[in-house]
Every structure is written in C-alpha cells, then in structure tokens.
Design an enzyme around this catalytic site. Structure first.
Site, PDB file in Angstrom:
ATOM      1  CG  HIS A   1      -0.396   0.185   2.531  1.00 42.57           C
ATOM      2  ND1 HIS A   1      -1.159   0.352   3.666  1.00 42.57           N
ATOM      3  CD2 HIS A   1       0.902   0.224   2.958  1.00 42.57           C
ATOM      4  CE1 HIS A   1      -0.370   0.487   4.715  1.00 42.57           C
ATOM      5  NE2 HIS A   1       0.869   0.404   4.324  1.00 42.57           N
TER       6      HIS A   1
ATOM      7  CB  CYS B   1       3.621   5.262   5.217  1.00 47.11           C
ATOM      8  SG  CYS B   1       4.249   4.303   6.591  1.00 47.11           S
TER       9      CYS B   1
ATOM     10  CG  HIS C   1       5.384   0.475   2.630  1.00 53.02           C
ATOM     11  ND1 HIS C   1       4.852   1.732   2.458  1.00 53.02           N
ATOM     12  CD2 HIS C   1       4.772  -0.041   3.718  1.00 53.02           C
ATOM     13  CE1 HIS C   1       3.953   1.963   3.411  1.00 53.02           C
ATOM     14  NE2 HIS C   1       3.881   0.896   4.189  1.00 53.02           N
TER      15      HIS C   1
ATOM     16  CG  HIS D   1       2.593  -3.654   5.941  1.00 53.38           C
ATOM     17  ND1 HIS D   1       3.502  -3.324   6.909  1.00 53.38           N
ATOM     18  CD2 HIS D   1       2.148  -2.485   5.425  1.00 53.38           C
ATOM     19  CE1 HIS D   1       3.604  -2.007   6.992  1.00 53.38           C
ATOM     20  NE2 HIS D   1       2.798  -1.470   6.095  1.00 53.38           N
TER      21      HIS D   1
ATOM     22  CG  ASP E   1      -2.021 -13.498  -0.413  1.00 52.23           C
ATOM     23  OD1 ASP E   1      -1.207 -12.810   0.231  1.00 52.23           O
ATOM     24  OD2 ASP E   1      -1.759 -14.637  -0.837  1.00 52.23           O
ATOM     25  CG  HIS E   2       0.971 -12.259  -3.207  1.00 47.71           C
ATOM     26  ND1 HIS E   2       0.664 -12.979  -2.080  1.00 47.71           N
ATOM     27  CD2 HIS E   2       2.310 -12.392  -3.376  1.00 47.71           C
ATOM     28  CE1 HIS E   2       1.763 -13.536  -1.599  1.00 47.71           C
ATOM     29  NE2 HIS E   2       2.780 -13.191  -2.365  1.00 47.71           N
TER      30      HIS E   2
ATOM     31  CD  GLU F   1       0.737  -0.972   9.500  1.00 52.92           C
ATOM     32  OE1 GLU F   1       0.382  -0.296   8.535  1.00 52.92           O
ATOM     33  OE2 GLU F   1       0.905  -0.472  10.636  1.00 52.92           O
TER      34      GLU F   1
HETATM   35 NI    NI Z   1       2.462   0.480   5.610  1.00 51.93          NI
END
Ligand code: NI
Length: 152
Positions: free
Chosen positions: A14, A33, A39, A41, A79-80, A128
């Site tokens: 995100h 961020c 980036h 998570h 996911d992904h 997270e």
């Molecule tokens: Ni983040």
C-alpha cells in the site's frame, strides 16, 4: 456464549497518500509510508466469532466453513495485491491499516449472518507489524441504543 479466534495471513502493498492533500502535506502526515511506489506488509488477521455451542456438534462453528468464508472474502481479495491499485474500495480512500481492518469486518459480517447458524462476527484484529495492530468490533451503538442499555 463462547468466542473463537482464528489467525490468517496475507501479504499486500500500500501507499498512504491522500489525493485531497498536496505532496508536502502528504509527506509530513505519512512520512516514509508516502513513498511513491508503496511498500509491503505481511498482515496477520485474526477473526473472532461468538455464539452458543451447537448442542448436536458441540462446536461454535465448523472451522472449515470459517476458513472458506475468510479465504473467499478476504485472502483471495487482498493477498499479493497493491491495495491502492487493485482494490476498488480503496479508490479515493487511504488504505491505512485502520481502514483495512474496518473493510475486512464489513466484508465478513454479512457472511456470518447468512451462512453460519448462530455464530456471529465479533471482532477483527489486524496486525501490520510486530509493533502495531488494530481492532474493530463494528460500529458504535447509536445514542438511542446506548440509552436503552443504561436503563437495564
Ligand atoms: Ni504500511
């Protein structure tokens, strides 16, 4: 009444960026961020359901059913992915983990009402990082409902 919590994992990218704000304000608000390319998570999501024990099965909910609901509604959807780019509900809405936690709860809530007998979604906890997690238990009761509770 008993509660059950089951843990699932998914990975997603995100970027925290509010289109309504300028570059300077976004950088100040979100720091690293806000980096342009985002980036990732490795999220851990914990889904809690609550209800009576079924007299026939001795269980709150069939774990296979719980897994199918979470896989279909959450893991396959997120996911992904890159949350900003791939998930329509985050067009124009900042995909913070707070917002993602609420989104997951909202996606799951109705599914439990329909498919799972008397088990109801109680809480979503979204981790997270090792240091941060968020929890959502649904919308706060309206002032009228709050007043009714106080009278009891
Ligand atoms: Ni983040």
């Amino acid at each position: 009444m008993v509660s059950l919590t089951r843990r699932y994992r998914f990975s997603a990218a995100h970027r925290l960026h509010n289109e309504a704000l300028g570059p300077g304000e976004n950088a100040r608000l979100y720091g690293k961020c806000n980096n342009p390319h985002g980036h990732g998570h490795n999220y851990i999501v914990e889904v809690s359901v609550r209800g009576p024990i079924d007299a026939a099965t001795g269980m709150l909910i069939d774990l296979g059913l719980l897994d199918r609901i979470v896989e279909q509604e959450i893991l396959e959807r997120f996911d992904h992915t890159h949350l900003n780019l791939d998930v329509p509900s985050f067009k124009g809405r900042v995909p913070t983990t707070e917002n993602l936690c609420v989104e997951i709860f909202d996606l799951l809530r109705d599914k439990f009402d329909v498919k799972s007998g008397s088990a109801r979604l109680e809480k979503v906890r979204l981790e997270e990082t090792n240091s941060n997690f968020f929890e959502y238990l649904g919308p706060s009761p309206s002032p009228a409902e709050g007043a009714a509770c106080e009278k009891r």
